[in-house]
Design an enzyme around this catalytic site. Structure first.
Site, short mmCIF file in Angstrom:
data_model
loop_
_atom_site.label_atom_id
_atom_site.label_comp_id
_atom_site.label_asym_id
_atom_site.label_seq_id
_atom_site.Cartn_x
_atom_site.Cartn_y
_atom_site.Cartn_z
N CYS A 337 0.79 -1.23 0.00
CA CYS A 337 0.00 0.00 0.00
C CYS A 337 0.83 1.29 0.00
CB CYS A 337 -1.06 0.00 1.09
SG CYS A 337 -0.61 -0.87 2.58
N ARG A 366 7.39 -10.79 5.38
CA ARG A 366 7.06 -10.46 6.76
C ARG A 366 7.78 -11.42 7.68
NH1 ARG A 366 0.52 -9.45 5.97
NH2 ARG A 366 0.82 -7.80 4.43
N GLN A 384 0.77 -11.32 -2.80
CA GLN A 384 -0.63 -10.94 -2.65
C GLN A 384 -1.22 -10.56 -3.99
OE1 GLN A 384 0.14 -7.62 0.06
NE2 GLN A 384 -0.98 -8.73 1.64
N ASP A 386 -2.90 -8.09 -4.71
CA ASP A 386 -3.24 -6.87 -4.00
C ASP A 386 -3.82 -5.80 -4.94
OD1 ASP A 386 -3.39 -5.42 -1.72
OD2 ASP A 386 -1.23 -5.07 -1.51
N HIS A 388 -5.38 -1.48 -4.50
CA HIS A 388 -5.85 -0.39 -3.66
C HIS A 388 -6.76 0.49 -4.48
CE1 HIS A 388 -2.30 -1.93 -1.61
NE2 HIS A 388 -3.05 -1.74 -0.55
N LYS A 472 -12.12 -4.64 8.79
CA LYS A 472 -11.98 -5.39 7.56
C LYS A 472 -13.04 -6.48 7.46
CE LYS A 472 -8.41 -8.25 9.73
NZ LYS A 472 -7.16 -8.97 9.54
N HIS A 518 -8.17 -1.48 0.71
CA HIS A 518 -7.19 -2.52 0.40
C HIS A 518 -8.01 -3.77 0.14
CE1 HIS A 518 -3.99 -0.51 3.02
NE2 HIS A 518 -5.09 0.00 3.50
#
Length: 645
Positions: A337, A366, A384, A386, A388, A472, A518
């Site tokens: 992000c 991570r 991911q 991912d 946004h 979330k 997200h």
RNA sequence: GCCAGCAUAGCUCAGUUGGCCAGAGCAGCUGAUUUGUAAUCAGCGGGUCGGGGGUUCGAAUCCCUCUGCUGGCUCCA
């Protein structure tokens, strides 16, 4: 007399102080034998507890969830009784029923318990069960309760009692064992006929890692030996679906000690699967107006200071990489992000540009504690799907609905039916855990709840499960042995746009702050594939497979004919390969079955002469002779069924 | 990270209480075989027993430590 109302609405009269057991006996002795507990006025009670006054009743047996849970909780007490007999001086923590069985947390002092000690404890439990001791409920004063456990020297129980209110404390006793317990319990220990202690594990007292680690013993019990056997067989079956095992068998992925723990390495076959999943997602996203980007795997520490992640996770992350001359510090990106926020900030935006949907298959790193790593489900480096979405506050709900639709499309296309949608909200008691204003939190929480209501998505709400920057919606799916994992996630974020000072110019010609969503419908490809493997036992949907058929020539002479078939199938976009090894047809079939390739096309002299193929389906055996057109039509039909499912 | 275990050939596993050159099946390689719906036959190669240290006349086996893995706990942007 009192009036007892049954679930079907029938009302019968009984003397005041009648027990559920007596009610059961008045109906049939068979029912009475099976009663474990009863729901009285909505509350689960001992079947032997006298009912004072009119009440509604539901008799609970093994087939009821609450009946099972009573049974298992009582089994935990039986375990404790056995432990006390075998290990005098043992102290007890808590011993609840869980979804499948029960556990008890105990402190054995200097004694360590291992898996090998369990059979002896099981034996003791069965021995005690045969005594058919009743579980006797007794109300005690706080003073009396404290006195009992002080005398016994059970510090954990004393701590628990101190937090209870006087007048609400009850003891249960079976045989020589007395426990602080709210209940309820089954009538007597004799109902527990089959016992299996499954594992020993460490568990921090009250779940606090700063406190002492107790020994947790997990077990499961049944009213019949046969049920235990069936349960254990089921567990064995589930183990065969383990993605770590199938992943190795099918050569999908590997790990290497030298590369490092928790760093999955995708092999060609696994990678082909990944690519197909990514292509599927690319197409679905393109339909919905997403733009793909690519960003680097590292970012300057300042980026994460700006985003607030450094303050929150800096200590518990891979530590910064430094440039040798300049001393600049970079972090491996733990999420995408902040990079995407910089893309937004790259140029001024008009409200007319919004929503802006930026997507990336972003690989992130991570730090996970070593004990947490688990196959592909919990790793230190993962990708991911991912994206946004930057939008105006007015567009938030519509965008949320759009994402919800995408996520549902993905889950249904993959054949995942048993997911839970979980709304994760703040823990109201711990405001220090979260960043961002109350006002924004409330608006975001409301947006999620309203959007899910609107599409009729059934959800569960969990307090305290929110991310630190926003609430979330997570899609949870279970693995082969019943553990629940988060896959897709949709998160509303008012915080990051603030921190990055993102703006758009509104129709009023004034700057405004966009809202950010997200979202990752798969979550991560790694975890998604792990669940896909376990849900399908490695028999992936046809449309996803890189190798949909194997052509098995019976002898060398028909290999050329096989090549012409492969070419023709390729025109229909049907993918496969020819197994032209010098092996018997039996061997080729066996190998292909084990590789879980859905179609085997067997070709010998007859097929070559007649211009057809003999079709065999994985796990289903011979399907007979088909012409190529027939096979292609059948194939297309299966694809269509998959699509509609 | 914490608790309890586990680590022998590419894979699945044997290896009695420490004792000769560490075994099997599958996979691999070589050769023969040209095969009709879940393993054709024969021969051959392959392991410093996870790494390091120690105890012992002697260690795959006992002890310490590191790494990885398993089941939990805590954590999970």
């Amino acid at each position: 007399m009192i009036q007892i109302t049954f679930p079907d609405g029938n009302v019968r009269e009984y003397p005041n102080g009648t027990t559920a057991m007596e009610v059961a006996e008045s109906i049939s002795s068979g029912l009475a034998r099976n009663v474990l507990s009863a729901r009285i006025n909505g509350e689960v009670w001992d079947a032997t507890r006298p009912i004072e006054g009119n009440a509604t009743i539901a008799l609970l047996t093994w087939i009821d969830k609450d009946g099972k849970s009573t049974f298992w909780h009582s089994s935990a007490h039986l375990l404790a009784e056995a432990l006390e007999a075998l290990y005098p001086g043992v102290q007890f923590g808590i011993g609840p029923a869980i979804e499948s069985g029960f556990y008890y947390d105990v402190d054995l002092g200097d004694k360590t318990l291992s898996f090998d000690d369990l059979p002896a404890i099981e034996k003791k439990m069965l021995e005690l069960a045969k005594e058919k001791n009743t579980y006797d409920r007794r109300e005690v004063s706080k003073e009396e309760a404290l006195a009992y456990f002080t005398e016994k020297g059970d510090t954990y129980k004393i701590e628990l009692i101190n937090e209870l209110e006087d007048g609400t404390i009850t003891f249960y006793q079976q045989g020589a064992f007395v426990d602080l317990c709210r209940g309820p319990h089954i009538p007597d220990t004799g109902k527990i006929k089959a016992v299996k202690l499954l594992s020993v594990a460490g568990a921090y007292w009250r779940g606090d890692e700063k406190r002492k680690m107790l020994t947790r013993i997990y077990g499961i019990t049944f009213p019949k030996q046969k049920e235990l056997k069936a349960h254990l067989e089921m567990m064995e079956e589930a183990k065969k679906r383990d993605h770590r095992k199938i992943g190795q068998e099918l050569e999908l992925f590997m790990f290497s000690e030298r590369v490092g723990a928790g760093l999955p390495i995708w092999l060609p076959k696994g990678n082909a699967l990944r690519e197909r999943l990514m292509n599927f997602m690319r197409e679905e996203q393109e339909k919905r107006g997403y733009k793909m980007v690519t960003t680097p795997h590292i970012g300057k520490k300042e980026l994460y200071i700006t985003s607030g992640h450094y303050a929150k996770y800096g200590e518990d992350s891979f530590q910064p990489i430094e440039t040798p001359r300049e001393g600049e510090e970079f972090l491996l990106k733990p999420m995408n992000c902040p990079h995407h926020c910089e893309i937004y900030a790259n140029k001024p935006h008009s409200y007319r540009d919004l929503p802006l949907r930026i997507a990336e298959f972003g690989t992130v790193y991570r730090y996970e504690q070593s004990g947490e790593l688990h196959g592909l489900s919990r790793v230190r480096g993962f990708t991911q799907d991912d994206a946004h979405i930057f939008c105006t506050p007015d567009q938030l709900k519509e965008e949320f609905l759009n994402v919800l639709d995408l996520t549902k499309t993905v889950l249904s296309r993959m054949g995942f039916k048993n997911f839970t949608a979980q709304i994760s909200l703040r823990d109201p008691g711990k405001p220090e855990k979260y960043i961002g204003s109350d006002e924004n939190w409330e608006a975001a929480e409301r947006a999620i709840i309203e959007a899910t209501d609107e599409v009729g998505l059934e959800t569960v709400q969990e307090l305290g499960e929110a991310a630190f920057y926003g609430p979330k919606l997570d899609f949870m799916v279970r693995d082969a042995i019943g553990r629940s994992w988060q896959l897709g996630t949709i998160q509303v974020d008012y915080n990051l746009p603030d921190r990055f000072e993102l703006e758009y110019i509104g129709s009023d010609n004034q700057p405004h702050r966009p809202v950010m969503i997200h979202r990752a419908p798969f979550g991560s490809l790694e975890r998604f594939i792990s669940i896909l493997i376990e849900n399908t036992a490695g028999k992936f949907p046809l449309w996803l497979l890189p190798e949909q058929y194997a052509l098995l020539p019976i002898n060398e002479k028909v290999v050329d004919y096989c090549k012409t078939i492969a070419d023709k199938l390729a025109i229909h976009d049907i993918r496969g390969f020819i197994d032209d090894r010098n092996e018997s047809i039996g061997r080729k079939i066996r190998d292909t079955e084990l590789k879980r390739i859905p179609y085997m096309l067997i070709v010998g002299d007859q097929e070559a002469a007649n211009g057809n193929v003999s079709v065999r389906r994985q796990g289903q055996g011979d399907q007979g002779i088909m012409t190529l057109d027939e096979f292609a039509a059948h194939f297309q039909e299966v694809l269509n069924i998959e699509k509609e499912a």
